[in-house]
Scaffold this active site. Structure first.
Site, PDB file in Angstrom:
ATOM      1  N   GLY A  47       0.808  -1.206   0.000  1.00  0.00           N
ATOM      2  CA  GLY A  47       0.000   0.000   0.000  1.00  0.00           C
ATOM      3  C   GLY A  47       0.840   1.253   0.000  1.00  0.00           C
ATOM      4  O   GLY A  47       2.029   1.237   0.317  1.00  0.00           O
ATOM      5  N   GLN A  52       2.343  10.332   1.747  1.00  0.00           N
ATOM      6  CA  GLN A  52       3.710   9.795   1.787  1.00  0.00           C
ATOM      7  C   GLN A  52       4.588  10.374   0.680  1.00  0.00           C
ATOM      8  O   GLN A  52       5.815  10.270   0.758  1.00  0.00           O
ATOM      9  CB  GLN A  52       3.696   8.263   1.660  1.00  0.00           C
ATOM     10  CG  GLN A  52       3.165   7.574   2.907  1.00  0.00           C
ATOM     11  CD  GLN A  52       3.247   6.071   2.761  1.00  0.00           C
ATOM     12  OE1 GLN A  52       2.353   5.455   2.186  1.00  0.00           O
ATOM     13  NE2 GLN A  52       4.316   5.482   3.271  1.00  0.00           N
ATOM     14  N   CYS A  97       6.505   0.074   6.635  1.00  0.00           N
ATOM     15  CA  CYS A  97       6.010   1.272   5.956  1.00  0.00           C
ATOM     16  C   CYS A  97       7.142   1.881   5.131  1.00  0.00           C
ATOM     17  O   CYS A  97       8.277   1.955   5.602  1.00  0.00           O
ATOM     18  CB  CYS A  97       5.533   2.269   7.011  1.00  0.00           C
ATOM     19  SG  CYS A  97       4.888   3.786   6.319  1.00  0.00           S
ATOM     20  N   LEU A  98       6.814   2.327   3.926  1.00  0.00           N
ATOM     21  CA  LEU A  98       7.826   2.964   3.079  1.00  0.00           C
ATOM     22  C   LEU A  98       8.420   4.208   3.749  1.00  0.00           C
ATOM     23  O   LEU A  98       9.550   4.580   3.472  1.00  0.00           O
ATOM     24  CB  LEU A  98       7.201   3.373   1.735  1.00  0.00           C
ATOM     25  CG  LEU A  98       6.743   2.239   0.811  1.00  0.00           C
ATOM     26  CD1 LEU A  98       5.945   2.809  -0.356  1.00  0.00           C
ATOM     27  CD2 LEU A  98       7.926   1.430   0.322  1.00  0.00           C
ATOM     28  N   HIS A 139      -3.862   0.774   7.989  1.00  0.00           N
ATOM     29  CA  HIS A 139      -2.540   1.408   7.995  1.00  0.00           C
ATOM     30  C   HIS A 139      -2.512   2.600   7.032  1.00  0.00           C
ATOM     31  O   HIS A 139      -2.055   3.691   7.388  1.00  0.00           O
ATOM     32  CB  HIS A 139      -1.487   0.359   7.594  1.00  0.00           C
ATOM     33  CG  HIS A 139      -0.100   0.892   7.424  1.00  0.00           C
ATOM     34  ND1 HIS A 139       0.950   0.506   8.241  1.00  0.00           N
ATOM     35  CD2 HIS A 139       0.420   1.786   6.533  1.00  0.00           C
ATOM     36  CE1 HIS A 139       2.048   1.147   7.849  1.00  0.00           C
ATOM     37  NE2 HIS A 139       1.757   1.923   6.819  1.00  0.00           N
ATOM     38  N   GLU A 140      -3.027   2.384   5.799  1.00  0.00           N
ATOM     39  CA  GLU A 140      -2.955   3.450   4.798  1.00  0.00           C
ATOM     40  C   GLU A 140      -3.883   4.618   5.153  1.00  0.00           C
ATOM     41  O   GLU A 140      -3.522   5.780   4.971  1.00  0.00           O
ATOM     42  CB  GLU A 140      -3.288   2.915   3.405  1.00  0.00           C
ATOM     43  CG  GLU A 140      -2.331   1.846   2.881  1.00  0.00           C
ATOM     44  CD  GLU A 140      -0.864   2.231   2.967  1.00  0.00           C
ATOM     45  OE1 GLU A 140      -0.538   3.426   2.914  1.00  0.00           O
ATOM     46  OE2 GLU A 140      -0.030   1.319   3.109  1.00  0.00           O
ATOM     47  N   HIS A 143      -2.429   7.061   7.492  1.00  0.00           N
ATOM     48  CA  HIS A 143      -1.534   8.061   6.889  1.00  0.00           C
ATOM     49  C   HIS A 143      -2.296   9.345   6.562  1.00  0.00           C
ATOM     50  O   HIS A 143      -1.741  10.439   6.640  1.00  0.00           O
ATOM     51  CB  HIS A 143      -0.920   7.530   5.594  1.00  0.00           C
ATOM     52  CG  HIS A 143       0.300   6.670   5.791  1.00  0.00           C
ATOM     53  ND1 HIS A 143       1.461   7.148   6.343  1.00  0.00           N
ATOM     54  CD2 HIS A 143       0.538   5.373   5.489  1.00  0.00           C
ATOM     55  CE1 HIS A 143       2.371   6.181   6.372  1.00  0.00           C
ATOM     56  NE2 HIS A 143       1.828   5.077   5.863  1.00  0.00           N
TER      57      HIS A 143
HETATM   58 NI    NI Z   1       2.813   3.249   5.614  1.00  0.00          NI
END
Ligand code: NI
Length: 184
Positions: A47, A52, A97-98, A139-140, A143
């Site tokens: 995701g 981000q 997470c990225l 999670h997304e 953000h």
């Molecule tokens: Ni993330």
């Protein structure tokens, strides 16, 4: 299309709350394509969320159809202005997470959710999700409210794990080892 730069901790912009999308024009479509290209360019992220890459609009992409171990999923989803309308059950699970490339962590999430959103053309969609896909969506969507998984770990001392990155056979592999992070 373009691969966009990913904001990483401790960039304070990751704490910013994103605004709803109101127009579904060509610029939005181009941005969604760039966001998808950025997701695919990373280390197999399931995701990604618009903030981000420094775009503070309520857009996420998730795709749990290509996980090593198959999980129930709805395939590739572009979710605009997503809202979770129902939560059920709670379970801890490991997340990465990225924007937090050096750590994974154990986070408690609902095991089943119902979610409503708009697709990339502004058409309403609704999904019932469970398990890994439900976790990815939670999670997304976090953000979009400026929340990272590291904000949700019960204890930074015992539930955060340093990620090991190493090269093997010319291919970049990312694994997590059970080494506990002792920094707070
Ligand atoms: Ni993330």
């Amino acid at each position: 299309m373009a691969v966009l730069d990913i904001l990483k901790l401790p960039d304070p912009r990751l704490k910013q709350v994103s605004e709803p999308v109101t127009g579904f024009d060509a610029a939005l479509q181009a941005f969604i394509d760039d966001l998808e290209e950025t997701r695919q360019a990373g280390p197999a992220a399931v995701g990604i969320a618009a903030p981000q890459v420094g775009v503070f609009r309520r857009i996420v992409i998730i795709d749990c159809s290509t996980t090593r171990k198959p999980v129930p999923n709805h395939g590739h989803l572009i979710l605009v202005n997503p809202e979770i309308t129902h939560w059920e059950g709670y379970e801890p699970g490991r997340e990465g997470c990225l924007s937090v490339p050096d750590y994974t962590g154990n986070v408690i999430r609902a095991t089943q959710i119902r979610l409503s959103a708009l697709d990339r053309h502004g058409e309403p969609v609704e999904y019932e999700m469970e398990g890994y896909e439900a976790r990815a969506a939670q999670h997304e969507i976090d953000h979009l409210d400026g929340i990272l998984f590291v904000d949700r770990v019960v204890s930074r001392r015992t539930d955060l794990f340093r990620r090991k990155v190493y090269q093997k056979g010319g291919k970049k592999n990312v694994t997590t080892k059970g080494t506990k992070n002792t920094k707070d």
